[in-house]
Design a protein around this motif. Structure first.
Motif, PDB file in Angstrom:
ATOM      1  N   LEU A 110       0.812  -1.219   0.000  1.00 14.92           N
ATOM      2  CA  LEU A 110       0.000   0.000   0.000  1.00 14.92           C
ATOM      3  C   LEU A 110       0.848   1.273   0.000  1.00 14.92           C
ATOM      4  O   LEU A 110       1.917   1.318   0.604  1.00 14.92           O
ATOM      5  N   CYS A 111       0.305   2.286  -0.690  1.00 16.97           N
ATOM      6  CA  CYS A 111       0.959   3.593  -0.742  1.00 16.97           C
ATOM      7  C   CYS A 111       0.956   4.180   0.672  1.00 16.97           C
ATOM      8  O   CYS A 111      -0.024   4.042   1.401  1.00 16.97           O
ATOM      9  N   LEU A 112       2.044   4.837   1.059  1.00 20.76           N
ATOM     10  CA  LEU A 112       2.146   5.359   2.431  1.00 20.76           C
ATOM     11  C   LEU A 112       1.228   6.560   2.647  1.00 20.76           C
ATOM     12  O   LEU A 112       0.938   6.941   3.768  1.00 20.76           O
ATOM     13  N   ILE A 113       0.757   7.149   1.560  1.00 23.09           N
ATOM     14  CA  ILE A 113      -0.066   8.349   1.690  1.00 23.09           C
ATOM     15  C   ILE A 113      -1.558   8.039   1.566  1.00 23.09           C
ATOM     16  O   ILE A 113      -2.352   8.509   2.358  1.00 23.09           O
ATOM     17  N   CYS A 114      -1.936   7.218   0.572  1.00 18.95           N
ATOM     18  CA  CYS A 114      -3.384   7.028   0.385  1.00 18.95           C
ATOM     19  C   CYS A 114      -3.903   5.618   0.643  1.00 18.95           C
ATOM     20  O   CYS A 114      -5.059   5.362   0.340  1.00 18.95           O
ATOM     21  N   ASP A 115      -3.097   4.735   1.137  1.00 21.26           N
ATOM     22  CA  ASP A 115      -3.601   3.390   1.459  1.00 21.26           C
ATOM     23  C   ASP A 115      -4.159   2.605   0.276  1.00 21.26           C
ATOM     24  O   ASP A 115      -4.899   1.654   0.478  1.00 21.26           O
ATOM     25  N   ILE A 121       0.733   3.098 -12.142  1.00 20.63           N
ATOM     26  CA  ILE A 121      -0.252   4.136 -12.468  1.00 20.63           C
ATOM     27  C   ILE A 121      -0.624   4.923 -11.212  1.00 20.63           C
ATOM     28  O   ILE A 121      -0.785   6.136 -11.258  1.00 20.63           O
ATOM     29  N   HIS A 122      -0.682   4.228 -10.077  1.00 14.94           N
ATOM     30  CA  HIS A 122      -0.953   4.958  -8.838  1.00 14.94           C
ATOM     31  C   HIS A 122       0.155   5.979  -8.575  1.00 14.94           C
ATOM     32  O   HIS A 122      -0.115   7.149  -8.314  1.00 14.94           O
ATOM     33  N   MET A 123       1.365   5.515  -8.683  1.00 15.54           N
ATOM     34  CA  MET A 123       2.513   6.363  -8.367  1.00 15.54           C
ATOM     35  C   MET A 123       2.583   7.621  -9.259  1.00 15.54           C
ATOM     36  O   MET A 123       2.886   8.701  -8.782  1.00 15.54           O
ATOM     37  N   GLU A 126      -2.460   8.538 -10.063  1.00 17.58           N
ATOM     38  CA  GLU A 126      -3.601   8.562  -9.151  1.00 17.58           C
ATOM     39  C   GLU A 126      -3.294   9.038  -7.737  1.00 17.58           C
ATOM     40  O   GLU A 126      -4.192   9.466  -7.017  1.00 17.58           O
ATOM     41  N   CYS A 127      -2.065   8.936  -7.322  1.00 15.72           N
ATOM     42  CA  CYS A 127      -1.724   9.239  -5.927  1.00 15.72           C
ATOM     43  C   CYS A 127      -2.071  10.698  -5.563  1.00 15.72           C
ATOM     44  O   CYS A 127      -1.939  11.584  -6.397  1.00 15.72           O
ATOM     45  N   ARG A 128      -2.500  10.895  -4.310  1.00 19.35           N
ATOM     46  CA  ARG A 128      -2.791  12.261  -3.821  1.00 19.35           C
ATOM     47  C   ARG A 128      -1.584  13.169  -3.958  1.00 19.35           C
ATOM     48  O   ARG A 128      -1.691  14.364  -4.216  1.00 19.35           O
ATOM     49  N   LYS A 129      -0.414  12.558  -3.808  1.00 24.07           N
ATOM     50  CA  LYS A 129       0.837  13.300  -3.864  1.00 24.07           C
ATOM     51  C   LYS A 129       1.092  13.946  -5.238  1.00 24.07           C
ATOM     52  O   LYS A 129       1.758  14.961  -5.346  1.00 24.07           O
TER      53      LYS A 129
HETATM   54 ZN   LIG Z   1      -0.770   7.229  -3.030  1.00 22.57          ZN
END
Ligand SMILES: [Zn+2]
Length: 230
Positions: A110-115, A121-123, A126-129
């Protein structure tokens, strides 16, 4: 005694399990000794034997025109360090948390920021960061290359439609974006649009230095005129 040709006579404790490269040379030599002209074999024949005849695994993934992707990645003005990162991105071996989890290096994917699962693609999308910087990147791509992002996956794989200058410019922008996100991966703060902009300006300066007046032949007019105040 040549160990390549007299295997039976070799002591039993010799290992044939060597690096891939070593094995290939052994295999190649075994093939070549059966040729009539052996040992007078020219380098062209050897080269043809050496060339891989398999396609990269990812080429079978649908939705991306891989021929375009690989060609664009080899565009000569892509920064060499960034090219390396994008190469790993294409091959899906870039170290995201889901990749590290897969190879049992970390406890959770899991991503450390958005779980959410930290995939490629998340990185990068999609990531909040990266939410703001990705939006800024899309707007800039639209403004400088006149390209609308409809399919982020295609864009990140350098699969674009457009004329040569639009495509070249987009290649520089996308590879710079991937590099920018990658180099900020350990930060847990949001990545600022300014970070990406600074990278684009640096890249732009470099291209001006290399190409001088010819820059306009390769990149869009909007890209050539990129300044700090845009
Ligand atoms: Zn994230």
């Amino acid at each position: 005694l040549n160990p390549l040709f007299n295997i039976v006579e070799l002591p039993v404790n010799i290992s044939f399990t060597k690096s891939k490269f070593y094995n290939e040379i052994v295999q190649l030599t075994r093939k070549l000794i059966h040729m009539n002209s052996f040992p007078n074999i020219d380098s062209k024949v050897i080269y043809e034997y050496l060339l891989p005849n398999s396609q990269p695994l990812v080429n079978s993934r649908p939705n991306v025109n891989w021929k375009k992707s690989w060609k664009n990645l080899n565009f000569k003005y892509v920064n060499i360090y960034v090219r390396d990162i994008v190469f790993k991105f294409f091959h899906e071996i870039i170290t995201t948390r889901s990749r590290l989890f897969q190879i049992k290096k970390i406890e959770s994917p899991l991503c450390l920021i958005c779980d959410s699962m930290e995939t490629r693609i998340h990185m990068f999308v999609e990531c909040r960061k990266v939410k703001y910087v990705f939006q800024y990147f899309k707007d800039m791509l639209n403004k400088i290359c006149k390209m609308q992002i409809t399919d982020s996956n295609k864009i990140l794989h350098l699969d674009f439609k457009g004329n040569k200058r639009q495509v070249n410019t987009a290649v520089i922008m996308v590879t710079t974006y991937i590099g920018c996100i990658w180099y900020s991966r350990s930060s847990i703060k949001c990545i600022e649009a300014q970070d990406f902009k600074t990278n684009i300006i640096k890249q732009n300066h470099m291209l001006h230095l290399i190409l001088k007046d010819n820059i306009i032949k390769y990149f869009t007019e909007e890209f050539c005129k990129v300044t700090e105040n845009m």
